[in-house]
Design a protein around this motif. Structure first.
Motif, PDB file in Angstrom:
ATOM      1  N   THR A 129       0.847  -1.178   0.000  1.00  0.00           N
ATOM      2  CA  THR A 129       0.000   0.000   0.000  1.00  0.00           C
ATOM      3  C   THR A 129       0.889   1.235   0.000  1.00  0.00           C
ATOM      4  N   ASP A 130       1.986   1.204   0.785  1.00  0.00           N
ATOM      5  CA  ASP A 130       2.982   2.276   0.755  1.00  0.00           C
ATOM      6  C   ASP A 130       4.190   1.798  -0.020  1.00  0.00           C
ATOM      7  N   ALA A 131       4.683   2.624  -0.943  1.00  0.00           N
ATOM      8  CA  ALA A 131       5.796   2.217  -1.804  1.00  0.00           C
ATOM      9  C   ALA A 131       6.878   3.284  -1.801  1.00  0.00           C
ATOM     10  N   ALA A 132       8.117   2.870  -1.467  1.00  0.00           N
ATOM     11  CA  ALA A 132       9.290   3.725  -1.564  1.00  0.00           C
ATOM     12  C   ALA A 132      10.202   3.141  -2.637  1.00  0.00           C
ATOM     13  N   VAL A 133      10.570   3.955  -3.621  1.00  0.00           N
ATOM     14  CA  VAL A 133      11.262   3.474  -4.817  1.00  0.00           C
ATOM     15  C   VAL A 133      12.654   4.095  -4.878  1.00  0.00           C
ATOM     16  N   LYS A 134      13.650   3.248  -5.165  1.00  0.00           N
ATOM     17  CA  LYS A 134      15.013   3.717  -5.380  1.00  0.00           C
ATOM     18  C   LYS A 134      15.532   3.202  -6.713  1.00  0.00           C
ATOM     19  N   ILE A 135      16.319   4.050  -7.383  1.00  0.00           N
ATOM     20  CA  ILE A 135      17.016   3.675  -8.602  1.00  0.00           C
ATOM     21  C   ILE A 135      18.503   3.878  -8.343  1.00  0.00           C
ATOM     22  N   ASN A 136      19.239   2.780  -8.460  1.00  0.00           N
ATOM     23  CA  ASN A 136      20.692   2.828  -8.233  1.00  0.00           C
ATOM     24  C   ASN A 136      21.019   3.486  -6.901  1.00  0.00           C
ATOM     25  N   GLY A 137      20.226   3.152  -5.884  1.00  0.00           N
ATOM     26  CA  GLY A 137      20.479   3.597  -4.525  1.00  0.00           C
ATOM     27  C   GLY A 137      19.923   4.950  -4.172  1.00  0.00           C
ATOM     28  N   ALA A 138      19.362   5.681  -5.127  1.00  0.00           N
ATOM     29  CA  ALA A 138      18.835   7.019  -4.864  1.00  0.00           C
ATOM     30  C   ALA A 138      17.309   7.003  -4.907  1.00  0.00           C
ATOM     31  N   ASP A 139      16.688   7.829  -4.060  1.00  0.00           N
ATOM     32  CA  ASP A 139      15.234   7.904  -4.033  1.00  0.00           C
ATOM     33  C   ASP A 139      14.707   8.405  -5.372  1.00  0.00           C
ATOM     34  N   ALA A 140      13.709   7.686  -5.885  1.00  0.00           N
ATOM     35  CA  ALA A 140      13.097   8.103  -7.146  1.00  0.00           C
ATOM     36  C   ALA A 140      12.109   9.244  -6.934  1.00  0.00           C
ATOM     37  N   GLY A 141      11.562   9.351  -5.749  1.00  0.00           N
ATOM     38  CA  GLY A 141      10.576  10.378  -5.462  1.00  0.00           C
ATOM     39  C   GLY A 141       9.972  10.131  -4.103  1.00  0.00           C
ATOM     40  N   PRO A 142       8.957  10.884  -3.718  1.00  0.00           N
ATOM     41  CA  PRO A 142       8.352  10.725  -2.397  1.00  0.00           C
ATOM     42  C   PRO A 142       7.616   9.397  -2.263  1.00  0.00           C
ATOM     43  N   LEU A 143       7.459   8.973  -1.017  1.00  0.00           N
ATOM     44  CA  LEU A 143       6.691   7.769  -0.709  1.00  0.00           C
ATOM     45  C   LEU A 143       5.293   7.879  -1.306  1.00  0.00           C
ATOM     46  N   HIS A 144       4.856   6.807  -1.996  1.00  0.00           N
ATOM     47  CA  HIS A 144       3.488   6.802  -2.509  1.00  0.00           C
ATOM     48  C   HIS A 144       2.617   5.973  -1.583  1.00  0.00           C
ATOM     49  N   GLN A 145       1.471   6.529  -1.205  1.00  0.00           N
ATOM     50  CA  GLN A 145       0.543   5.870  -0.298  1.00  0.00           C
ATOM     51  C   GLN A 145      -0.798   5.676  -0.991  1.00  0.00           C
ATOM     52  N   GLY A 146      -1.279   4.436  -0.968  1.00  0.00           N
ATOM     53  CA  GLY A 146      -2.541   4.106  -1.631  1.00  0.00           C
ATOM     54  C   GLY A 146      -2.334   3.061  -2.697  1.00  0.00           C
TER      55      GLY A 146
END
Length: 896
Positions: A129-146
């Motif tokens: 439901t909550d997704a935190a995404v990283k590309i090559n160790g760096a945050d892709a963007g803010p946490l997505h909820q829903g």
């Protein structure tokens, strides 16, 4: 022009693609589709996951709790991790007491070197439901909820072009936002975790059209709002419209980039309705001078939707009635994940039931499902998630935008639902209109809101009152289909009242299918959580219950009489219940049928019927032009098909008098306690009419009866045991007929001539055509256990003869009386504490011949509360009846 084929490094996974012999593709469907060129104006898509849940791609995975937790392994993506052997199963109403489970995903992928000059996004179609995404160790963007919403990140600056990249996704099944859990997880449906919808990379030109929102009206007015992404010096957007054959309609329209909107008008467009799903395509070009920077295609339909207070729901100026059902995206082995195959299956089943509408309960579905609704023709209510709890305004506003951004151009969507049953945040109502240029109505399911009265689960009296009011009456949940109750039971009464109501817009049955989960942790048990989830017209794997066919007949847009008219001579009255289609566009055939002693029929002759030009809402005549010898057939059948050739319904009428069921033979014994012919001997208590026992060849056949008032038993020289009886319904209130007892454990199968193959209740008589049917014994408890249909036990209508094959031999029953029912066995019901109002109190005797039968209720209402059919006896006057019984020993049993 082509679009380059882009493959995941883990295998080619492209969705809904049209490929030519050179391997190039054009992305189709509701998604904005890029047209290729040698200079890179296309949108390119590279799948990192599988294209759907039945074509998954393996990623590395670590689960924090439950099954197979604590070690890195592999999981298919997309999928709900519970159905892949990880974590813990939980139903929404249980979810409050559980600690969140987290899943860590890793996936390595390559990016083409020639994407360096593009803007590259990673797109997630749905994560629970909550997704935190990283590309090559760096945050892709803010946490997505829903869980149920498409989201994406611009990862251009994080990628290694032409090299391997690492994607890491950390997923929590429960959200850190309490309102998200309230809206999505503390609910009356299964809840899961994981990346359950596809993931892909999307490469755009440096400046591009990010999305468009279309308003195409029935008068031909066309408006397109465009939203740009990236950076550049584009100066205009040009739009060309094409019909379904790719032919350009009207002149191209252009607007400067600053305008944000393009308008034009088409003369006399084909209009989209559920009956006529005419689709167009907008070709959108972002330009700088004569140079095309980006080009995409978007499907749409011309149509106008209106909710008119005091009048009803209108599409293109025509009042429409929604024949709908609520639909969960659910499959026993996939959970909330789905596939193109399942979407096609479900849309096909919806239309086979003659439904024209579907409500997305209680979240936006996979886009493939909406694409099919556009293409095949189904009206849709698309729903923001919320089940008696609502999103807070900040996250809810984000989800409204995500839902409408993806779904706004689907012509099938008539109305937006803001949550369900109190799960609406009224602060969000205005957001829908701001994002949707069509300004479709916003509904609050189960409330009076705007011009709509959406009362859930009205009883019959409330329904009659509602359809006579001022607000447009549209229950988005009615006739709750728990177990064998509701759905088709009561629908005839409800639909007659709805069709007669001045403000009715129809409604939506609850629910499409039992939401069962195959529990590999519980020896492959099908888990429907007691009475929380088995509410369907079908089982978890779409096993059809009797209500499926009741709905199909009642909601057929072509209606023929249930019985042949008096003095029938080859013509039939026909009613057109379509809203846009003349019966001249349908097709009809007749068949003359002959029945034997086994299931099925022989077609004696058949012929096409000239389709009458009967306009919507009117009646006419079908002239069958039957052959001269039609009266010699056993039955006449007429099949109606829609303009696409789909069967709407087949009506079957017997042509031979039921009195012919009386067997030939002379009385050789009567008025005695022992009646014998050949190997058959019956013991009777003469004064009470009670059948005490039967022997065949000296062996017991375990058929007995209680006392039968006013009974006369005789034996015929042909071996038939004849029972003549009389019934006064005022006295025999619990059994309007005669009943016997036979051990159900000895029953093997039944074969009969009558309506079938499913059982009936007094308020669910439609849906079972006349013929010879056969079913083996089963102990199915509808929607609760086994899911083997048709159920063996129950009442069966218009029976002329029945053969019951048992371990002791064969009992054949012949009935020369019309309008009779035969009961075989005793239907099994779930425990009373779970069954709501769906348990039927069965009279004594599990083998009966009767002229009246009980009705069945729903989860919330007794049978008497859901319509007059349940409270109106089928017979009120005394009558005389006859039953013939014949016994064959087990040694000579043939099964015929």
């Amino acid at each position: 022009m082509t679009v380059k084929t882009i493959f995941s490094d883990k295998g080619p996974e492209m969705t809904r693609l049209a490929a030519n012999s050179f391997g190039t593709i054009l992305l189709l469907g509701g998604w904005l589709c890029g047209l290729a060129s040698a200079t890179g104006q296309e949108t390119a898509r590279q799948y990192l996951s599988g294209r759907d849940a039945e074509h998954g791609v393996s990623w590395d995975f670590l689960c924090s709790e439950g099954r197979n937790s604590g070690v890195w392994s592999n999981i298919a993506v997309p999928a709900c991790w519970e159905l892949q052997g990880f974590g813990k199963f939980r139903y929404g109403l249980e979810d409050k007491n559980y600690t969140p489970i987290k899943g860590e995903y890793r996936h390595r992928f390559n990016v083409p070197a020639d994407w360096r000059e593009r803007r590259v996004f990673i797109v997630f179609e749905g994560v629970m439901t909550d997704a935190a995404v990283k590309i090559n160790g760096a945050d892709a963007g803010p946490l997505h909820q829903g869980a149920f919403y498409r989201f994406k990140y611009d990862i251009t600056g994080l990628l290694k072009f032409g090299q391997e990249n690492l994607l890491e996704v950390s997923v929590s099944d429960k959200s850190a936002n309490a309102s998200v859990n309230g809206a999505e997880r503390y609910a009356d449906f299964w809840v899961f975790g994981g990346i359950f919808r596809p993931v892909w990379l999307q490469a755009e030109p440096t400046q591009f059209v990010d999305r468009v929102a279309i308003d195409a009206r029935a008068d031909g007015m066309f408006t397109l709002d465009f939203y740009l992404g990236g950076e550049g010096k584009a100066d205009a957007v040009e739009v060309t419209l094409q019909d379904a054959q790719g032919k350009t309609v009207g002149a191209p329209a252009t607007a400067p980039v600053a305008a944000g909107r393009v308008t034009t008008k088409v003369s006399g467009p084909e209009l989209w309705t559920a009956e006529t799903p005419a689709l167009y395509t907008a070709v959108v070009r972002l330009t700088r001078g004569a140079t095309v920077l980006h080009e995409l295609k978007q499907r749409f339909g011309f149509r106008t939707i209106e909710i008119r207070r005091g009048e009803g729901l209108f599409v293109n100026g025509q009042r429409v009635m929604l024949k709908g059902v609520c639909h969960h995206v659910a499959w026993p082995t996939l959970g909330r994940s789905s596939s193109d195959r399942i979407a096609q299956l479900d849309v096909g089943l919806l239309q086979d039931m003659n439904m024209n509408a579907v409500r997305m309960s209680h979240y936006p579905p996979d886009e493939a499902f909406l694409d099919l609704c556009d293409e095949k023709g189904l009206y849709v209510l698309d729903e923001l998630t919320g089940w008696q709890h609502k999103y807070d305004t900040e996250v809810g506003r984000q989800h409204v935008k995500e839902m409408i951004s993806r779904d706004v151009n689907h012509p099938s969507i008539l109305i937006w639902d803001n949550g369900n049953e109190g799960g609406w945040n009224t602060n969000l109502d205005a957001d829908f209109a701001q994002l949707d240029p069509q300004h479709r109505a916003v509904n609050h399911p189960w409330a009076k809101f705007g011009s709509v009265d959406d009362k859930h689960y009205p009883d019959y009296n409330a329904l009659v009152k509602g359809v006579s009011g001022d607000l447009v009456y549209m229950p988005t949940e009615f006739l709750h289909g728990l177990y064998d109750g509701g759905a088709g039971a009561g629908l005839d009464d409800f639909w007659n009242a709805m069709r007669g109501g001045k403000v009715s817009a129809g409604g939506f049955l609850w629910v499409f299918a039992d939401e069962g989960v195959l529990r590999h942790d519980l020896t492959n048990e099908m888990d429907v959580k007691g009475n929380w989830a088995p509410d369907g017209i079908m089982g978890p794997y779409r096993e059809k219950e009797a209500s499926y066919y009741t709905i199909k007949q009642i909601w057929s847009p072509v209606q023929l009489p249930g019985a042949l008219p008096t003095n029938f001579a080859g013509t039939l009255p026909v009613e057109n219940h379509y809203e846009f289609t003349s019966l001249s566009k349908c097709s009809f055939i007749w068949q003359l049928r002959r029945f034997g002693q086994s299931a099925g029929f022989e077609t004696i002759s058949t012929g096409a019927i000239r389709s009458p030009d009967v306009i919507p809402g009117q009646s006419g005549i079908l002239n069958l032009d039957l052959p001269a010898d039609w009266k010699t057939a056993d039955a006449l059948a007429v099949t109606a098909r829609n303009p696409n050739g789909q069967e709407l319904w087949t009506w079957v009428w017997p042509l031979q008098a039921q009195a012919k069921m009386a067997p030939i033979g002379s009385v050789i014994a009567g008025g005695k306690s022992q009646l014998k012919c050949g190997e058959t001997e019956a013991s009777v208590e003469v004064s009470s009419g009670q059948l005490l026992g039967v022997k065949i060849g000296g062996k017991d056949f375990s058929l007995t009866s209680g006392p039968i008032p006013h009974a006369k038993w005789t034996m015929l020289d042909s071996g038939w045991l004849k029972l003549e009886y009389s019934v006064d319904p005022a006295v025999q209130t619990n059994l309007v007929g005669v009943a016997f007892d036979y051990p159900e454990e000895k029953m093997l199968k039944k074969t009969w001539l009558g309506d079938g193959p499913y059982r009936v209740w007094r308020n669910r008589l439609k849906g079972q055509p006349f013929g010879v049917w056969e079913s083996a014994y089963n102990a199915t408890e509808t929607g609760f256990k086994d899911w083997v249909y048709p159920e063996f036990a129950g009442y069966f209508a218009n029976v002329r003869w029945m053969k019951l094959t048992t371990t002791e031999g064969v009992l054949t029953i012949r009935i020369p009386d019309e309008k009779t029912f035969v009961r075989v066995g005793t239907p099994k019901f779930p425990p009373a504490k779970l069954a709501g109002k769906t348990v039927v109190q069965m009279p004594p005797g599990n083998l009966a011949v009767v002229r009246d039968i009980p009705p069945i209720g729903t989860k919330f209402h007794t049978a008497a509360q859901i319509g007059p059919q349940a409270t109106t006896p089928l017979v009120t006057a005394p009558y005389q009846g006859t039953v013939y019984l014949r016994f064959e020993p087990a040694a000579t049993t043939t099964g015929k």
